[in-house]
Motif scaffolding. Structure first.
Motif, mmCIF file in Angstrom:
data_model
loop_
_atom_site.group_PDB
_atom_site.id
_atom_site.type_symbol
_atom_site.label_atom_id
_atom_site.label_comp_id
_atom_site.label_asym_id
_atom_site.label_seq_id
_atom_site.Cartn_x
_atom_site.Cartn_y
_atom_site.Cartn_z
ATOM 1 N N GLU A 1 1.096 6.261 -6.865
ATOM 2 C CA GLU A 1 -0.150 6.960 -7.188
ATOM 3 C C GLU A 1 0.016 8.471 -6.999
ATOM 4 O O GLU A 1 -0.415 9.261 -7.822
ATOM 5 C CB GLU A 1 -1.269 6.431 -6.285
ATOM 6 C CG GLU A 1 -2.643 6.865 -6.660
ATOM 7 C CD GLU A 1 -3.159 6.189 -7.915
ATOM 8 O OE1 GLU A 1 -4.141 6.700 -8.472
ATOM 9 O OE2 GLU A 1 -2.607 5.163 -8.348
ATOM 10 N N TRP A 2 0.647 8.863 -5.906
ATOM 11 C CA TRP A 2 0.841 10.276 -5.618
ATOM 12 C C TRP A 2 1.753 10.911 -6.658
ATOM 13 O O TRP A 2 1.487 11.993 -7.158
ATOM 14 C CB TRP A 2 1.444 10.447 -4.228
ATOM 15 C CG TRP A 2 1.951 11.826 -3.994
ATOM 16 C CD1 TRP A 2 1.207 12.923 -3.665
ATOM 17 C CD2 TRP A 2 3.303 12.271 -4.110
ATOM 18 N NE1 TRP A 2 2.027 14.019 -3.567
ATOM 19 C CE2 TRP A 2 3.316 13.649 -3.829
ATOM 20 C CE3 TRP A 2 4.502 11.643 -4.422
ATOM 21 C CZ2 TRP A 2 4.477 14.408 -3.848
ATOM 22 C CZ3 TRP A 2 5.660 12.394 -4.445
ATOM 23 C CH2 TRP A 2 5.634 13.750 -4.154
ATOM 24 N N ALA B 1 0.836 -1.203 0.000
ATOM 25 C CA ALA B 1 0.000 0.000 0.000
ATOM 26 C C ALA B 1 0.871 1.254 0.000
ATOM 27 O O ALA B 1 0.590 2.211 -0.727
ATOM 28 C CB ALA B 1 -0.938 -0.008 1.202
ATOM 29 N N TRP C 1 -5.570 6.497 7.753
ATOM 30 C CA TRP C 1 -5.798 7.359 6.583
ATOM 31 C C TRP C 1 -6.835 8.430 6.915
ATOM 32 O O TRP C 1 -6.631 9.608 6.631
ATOM 33 C CB TRP C 1 -6.254 6.520 5.404
ATOM 34 C CG TRP C 1 -6.505 7.338 4.168
ATOM 35 C CD1 TRP C 1 -7.690 7.896 3.775
ATOM 36 C CD2 TRP C 1 -5.544 7.727 3.192
ATOM 37 N NE1 TRP C 1 -7.534 8.585 2.602
ATOM 38 C CE2 TRP C 1 -6.224 8.492 2.225
ATOM 39 C CE3 TRP C 1 -4.191 7.488 3.029
ATOM 40 C CZ2 TRP C 1 -5.575 9.025 1.117
ATOM 41 C CZ3 TRP C 1 -3.554 8.021 1.916
ATOM 42 C CH2 TRP C 1 -4.245 8.782 0.990
ATOM 43 N N ARG D 1 -7.709 3.761 2.220
ATOM 44 C CA ARG D 1 -8.550 4.937 2.501
ATOM 45 C C ARG D 1 -9.612 4.660 3.559
ATOM 46 O O ARG D 1 -10.102 5.592 4.192
ATOM 47 C CB ARG D 1 -9.188 5.429 1.205
ATOM 48 C CG ARG D 1 -8.158 6.060 0.286
ATOM 49 C CD ARG D 1 -8.757 6.531 -1.018
ATOM 50 N NE ARG D 1 -7.721 7.083 -1.863
ATOM 51 C CZ ARG D 1 -7.494 6.709 -3.106
ATOM 52 N NH1 ARG D 1 -8.268 5.805 -3.677
ATOM 53 N NH2 ARG D 1 -6.518 7.243 -3.791
ATOM 54 N N LEU E 1 0.813 3.877 -2.945
ATOM 55 C CA LEU E 1 0.479 5.268 -2.658
ATOM 56 C C LEU E 1 1.564 6.215 -3.169
ATOM 57 O O LEU E 1 1.258 7.275 -3.716
ATOM 58 C CB LEU E 1 0.257 5.482 -1.157
ATOM 59 C CG LEU E 1 -1.066 4.971 -0.627
ATOM 60 C CD1 LEU E 1 -1.081 4.995 0.895
ATOM 61 C CD2 LEU E 1 -2.225 5.784 -1.179
ATOM 62 N N LEU F 1 -6.113 0.525 -2.606
ATOM 63 C CA LEU F 1 -6.274 1.927 -2.223
ATOM 64 C C LEU F 1 -7.555 2.151 -1.429
ATOM 65 O O LEU F 1 -7.573 2.949 -0.490
ATOM 66 C CB LEU F 1 -6.236 2.820 -3.464
ATOM 67 C CG LEU F 1 -4.875 2.920 -4.159
ATOM 68 C CD1 LEU F 1 -4.987 3.714 -5.450
ATOM 69 C CD2 LEU F 1 -3.825 3.515 -3.244
ATOM 70 N N LYS G 1 -5.269 -2.682 -7.668
ATOM 71 C CA LYS G 1 -4.748 -1.438 -7.114
ATOM 72 C C LYS G 1 -5.861 -0.608 -6.487
ATOM 73 O O LYS G 1 -5.699 -0.067 -5.387
ATOM 74 C CB LYS G 1 -4.030 -0.646 -8.209
ATOM 75 C CG LYS G 1 -3.377 0.625 -7.698
ATOM 76 C CD LYS G 1 -2.620 1.339 -8.786
ATOM 77 C CE LYS G 1 -3.573 2.132 -9.614
ATOM 78 N NZ LYS G 1 -2.947 3.115 -10.491
ATOM 79 N N GLU G 2 -7.000 -0.520 -7.160
ATOM 80 C CA GLU G 2 -8.124 0.242 -6.618
ATOM 81 C C GLU G 2 -8.632 -0.379 -5.323
ATOM 82 O O GLU G 2 -8.996 0.327 -4.382
ATOM 83 C CB GLU G 2 -9.235 0.354 -7.655
ATOM 84 C CG GLU G 2 -8.882 1.314 -8.779
ATOM 85 C CD GLU G 2 -9.899 1.305 -9.910
ATOM 86 O OE1 GLU G 2 -10.834 0.467 -9.898
ATOM 87 O OE2 GLU G 2 -9.729 2.113 -10.842
#
Length: 165
Positions: free
Chosen positions: A25-26, A18, A145, A140, A22, A136, A132-133
């Protein structure tokens, strides 16, 4: 019994993945935008055009090139760490990770259409996106988070208040 023993290991692996996802993704879109600006230089613009016009399997090879080019840099970092220059070695690894992510993000943007012409790539890519979703979404939904988001909003409000906005 084995499931109970593997649960903590699975949670640790999931948390590490993760964090990596992240980071990717960021930075992915941000890095891609920076690389697109850099690519406006004439020589890089021509190189990008060549990469974007590669056939599907040539495009696939282009994803491997940054990893191969960064391997000596990572070996240098390990050498530095072995020579008791850990901070320098770790810094080299972190810089290589950031630069590598930026380059791969831009290359992937350029070759994505070609990769989507590979019949076996399309379902793998869709599966990757779903996985991946899901990861995430798990992150989240975590308390850390959500707490971080609340803290971030509070800090932003406090900064606005101090600035008189």
């Amino acid at each position: 019994m084995l499931k109970l023993l593997l649960m903590p290991l699975r949670a640790i692996v999931r948390a590490v993945l993760a964090v990596l996802i992240l980071f990717e993704e960021w930075g992915w879109n941000w890095f891609a935008r920076i690389m697109a600006r850099i690519a406006q230089l004439p020589i890089l613009h021509q190189l990008e055009r060549w990469i974007a016009n590669l056939p599907p399997y040539g495009a696939l090879v282009m994803l491997i090139v940054p990893a191969i080019l960064l391997l000596p840099v990572k070996l240098l970092a390990l050498y530095l760490i072995g020579r008791k220059r850990a901070i320098l070695g770790i810094s080299v690894i972190l810089i290589a990770k950031v630069v590598g992510t930026a380059v791969v993000a831009r290359i992937f943007q350029l070759i994505h259409p070609a990769l989507m012409r590979l019949p076996w790539f399309v379902p793998l890519y869709a599966r990757w996106i779903r996985w991946k979703e899901g990861l995430l979404a798990w992150v989240r939904a975590s308390w850390s988070w959500r707490w971080g988001r609340v803290l971030k909003r509070a800090i932003k409000r406090r900064l606005k208040h101090w600035r008189g906005e």
